[in-house]
Scaffold this motif. Structure first.
Motif, short mmCIF file in Angstrom:
data_model
loop_
_atom_site.label_atom_id
_atom_site.label_comp_id
_atom_site.label_asym_id
_atom_site.label_seq_id
_atom_site.Cartn_x
_atom_site.Cartn_y
_atom_site.Cartn_z
N ARG A 1 0.84 -1.19 0.00
CA ARG A 1 0.00 0.00 0.00
C ARG A 1 0.89 1.25 0.00
O ARG A 1 2.08 1.17 0.22
CB ARG A 1 -0.90 0.01 1.24
N LEU B 1 -0.03 5.62 8.81
CA LEU B 1 -0.59 4.35 9.23
C LEU B 1 -1.14 4.45 10.65
O LEU B 1 -0.55 5.11 11.51
CB LEU B 1 0.46 3.24 9.19
N THR B 2 -2.26 3.77 10.91
CA THR B 2 -2.79 3.71 12.26
C THR B 2 -1.92 2.78 13.10
O THR B 2 -1.10 2.01 12.57
CB THR B 2 -4.23 3.17 12.28
N GLU C 1 -2.90 0.17 14.74
CA GLU C 1 -3.27 -1.20 14.40
C GLU C 1 -2.57 -1.66 13.13
O GLU C 1 -2.09 -2.80 13.05
CB GLU C 1 -4.79 -1.32 14.22
N GLU C 2 -2.51 -0.79 12.14
CA GLU C 2 -1.85 -1.15 10.88
C GLU C 2 -0.35 -1.34 11.07
O GLU C 2 0.24 -2.26 10.50
CB GLU C 2 -2.11 -0.06 9.83
N ARG C 3 0.27 -0.53 11.90
CA ARG C 3 1.71 -0.68 12.14
C ARG C 3 2.00 -1.99 12.87
O ARG C 3 2.98 -2.68 12.56
CB ARG C 3 2.25 0.51 12.93
N GLU D 1 1.66 -4.86 10.43
CA GLU D 1 2.78 -4.93 9.51
C GLU D 1 4.02 -5.51 10.17
O GLU D 1 4.78 -6.25 9.54
CB GLU D 1 3.08 -3.54 8.94
N GLU E 1 -4.40 -9.20 10.33
CA GLU E 1 -5.42 -8.30 10.84
C GLU E 1 -5.35 -8.27 12.37
O GLU E 1 -5.30 -9.33 13.00
CB GLU E 1 -6.82 -8.77 10.43
N GLY F 1 -8.12 -3.16 3.64
CA GLY F 1 -7.51 -1.84 3.46
C GLY F 1 -6.47 -1.79 2.36
O GLY F 1 -5.62 -0.89 2.34
#
Length: 285
Positions: free
Chosen positions: A40, A182-183, A185-187, A190, A211, A284
């Motif tokens: 992304r 990035l939020t 949660e996203e970090r 990852e 997720e 996402g």
């Protein structure tokens, strides 16, 4: 002050994300040797006295193979609007060939300054680097060409100074304390995916997605794959693989959330998720 957007472009595996991390001084993008690790668009933000440099880390240019890579290429194609500079990244360790020339034609047609970073020069002989620089110089009408090593931070300050010099005058685009778009949660997701990428091979890394379901004293995350065989590999004998992924991820997750956590990872099969656009939207991507 000076502030602006710099799109970081190049083919897969030239070290774009490692370079973004080096330029920002913060780990905002995960890295691995697996092509297409970046799926992304990620903004990495660097601040200095009187300037803010926003680096747009992009997936590598590629020929789409499924819905996921189609969306990744769409992200790349749609990310050059309103950028002030393009940072074209090449690998000094590889032949500068047709793929690099394809990317170069695209970015040099945008009408904004192009800075070339010849990355991965560490442990290479001077003559080899000089020859690669000569080839890179023939790709287009560039503003500057920097031989760098993102891995050992060689040439990074000079490259950053050059990029900042090209930024327009204007207000900051992000709060100074924010390093990425990035939020949390996203970090966290990852980081977990990165550790799984480092421990798996063949088709498994490309089928991985993470997720985060809960983010507190307990961090619960689902590690998604596409087949039962991939699930078996990821779990490992008596759960050894998934435990090792958790062990490697936990310190970075704790650093991100700011406290100790219990990290609970569950492996789930979601068949053909890379080919399902609705699944990609939910994830996402």
């Amino acid at each position: 002050m000076k502030a602006g957007l710099v799109a970081v472009a190049g083919r897969p595996n030239v070290g774009k994300s490692t370079l973004v991390n080096a330029l920002t001084g913060e780990k905002v993008a995960i890295t691995s040797t697996v092509p297409n690790t970046t799926r992304r668009r990620i903004f990495g933000v660097a601040n200095g006295e009187g300037w803010q440099l926003v680096l747009v880390d992009l997936p590598g240019f590629q020929r789409p193979m499924d819905a996921l890579t189609e969306r990744m290429q769409e992200t790349v194609d749609g990310s050059f609007e309103d950028v002030d500079v393009v940072l074209l990244v090449l690998s000094a360790r590889d032949r500068i060939g047709a793929g690099d020339r394809f990317v170069a034609r695209r970015v040099f047609s945008l009408g904004v300054p192009v800075v070339i970073a010849l990355n991965k020069i560490d442990r290479l002989k001077h003559g080899h680097v000089a020859a690669q620089m000569k080839v890179a110089a023939g790709l287009g009408d560039f503003h500057a060409l920097h031989p760098v090593s993102a891995k050992v931070r060689d040439g990074i300050e000079e490259l950053r100074d050059d990029l900042v010099h090209l930024l327009p005058e204007g207000p900051a685009l992000f709060p100074r304390e924010q390093h990425t778009d990035l939020t949390l949660e996203e970090r966290v997701a990852e980081v977990i995916r990165e550790k799984a990428l480092h421990l798996t091979r063949d088709e498994v890394p490309h089928a991985l997605m993470v997720e985060v379901d809960e983010l507190g004293d307990t961090v619960r995350a689902r590690v998604l794959v596409e087949t039962e065989s991939q699930k078996g590999i990821l779990i490992g004998k008596r759960g050894a693989m998934i435990r090792e992924i958790g062990t490697r991820a936990r310190p970075e997750v704790e650093a991100l959330v700011g406290h100790r956590v219990f990290l609970e990872l569950v492996v789930k099969v979601r068949p053909r998720w890379r080919r399902d656009r609705k699944s990609l939207e939910r994830l996402g991507l």
